[in-house]
Design an enzyme around this catalytic site. Structure first.
Site, PDB file in Angstrom:
ATOM      1  N   SER A  13       1.134  -1.120   0.098  1.00 43.33           N
ATOM      2  CA  SER A  13       0.018   0.119   0.053  1.00 43.33           C
ATOM      3  C   SER A  13       0.790   1.101   0.023  1.00 43.33           C
ATOM      4  CB  SER A  13      -0.753   0.074   1.422  1.00 43.33           C
ATOM      5  OG  SER A  13      -1.462   1.414   1.360  1.00 43.33           O
ATOM      6  N   TYR A  26      -1.409  -0.656  10.482  1.00 41.50           N
ATOM      7  CA  TYR A  26      -1.366  -0.805   8.986  1.00 41.50           C
ATOM      8  C   TYR A  26      -0.449  -0.476   8.250  1.00 41.50           C
ATOM      9  CZ  TYR A  26      -3.708  -1.392   4.428  1.00 41.50           C
ATOM     10  OH  TYR A  26      -3.835  -1.744   3.121  1.00 41.50           O
TER      11      TYR A  26
END
Length: 130
Positions: A13, A26
């Site tokens: 990501s 995350y």
């Protein structure tokens, strides 16, 4: 994989590269995956196994179904995000699939240990979604 000279493509990501408020765990996990990609590229390279990562920006997926928002609220959020992206839209699954297909194919035979950002200009525009 050694016999086929295969390759590994991780999906990370942009938050592995750019910090984001309220999702530090995350972000850290994606940053770790990016480093793992690079380390494995070095370790598996002599076996002719390539290892790369695709780091998407905002992509329209079903992951949001677990978030307590109405369809209308989600639509407004997506439109807001789309307006910030230089390409004028969020990504689609096919955009990320195309990046993966490139890395998996022969045209990328000299590419290993790289982080391929597929983010519609998110990082270039320094967009922070929080």
């Amino acid at each position: 994989m050694e016999k086929t000279k295969g390759n590994i493509i991780n999906i990370s990501s942009i938050v592995g590269i750019q910090s984001s408020k309220d999702v530090s765990a995350y972000c850290m996990s994606k940053a770790a995956l990016d480093m793992f990609t690079k380390c494995m590229a070095v370790e598996l390279g002599p076996k002719r196994i390539r290892v790369n990562s695709v780091n998407p920006g905002s992509v329209r997926t079903n992951i949001i179904r677990n978030v307590p928002l109405s369809a209308e609220q989600f639509k407004v959020i997506r439109e807001n995000i789309s307006g910030k992206y230089p390409v004028g839209r969020v990504g689609e699954g096919q955009d990320i699939a195309n990046a993966v297909a490139y890395l998996a194919g022969d045209h990328a035979s000299f590419v290993t240990g790289t982080i391929l950002v597929a983010d519609g200009g998110h990082l270039a525009a320094n967009i922070n979604l929080h």
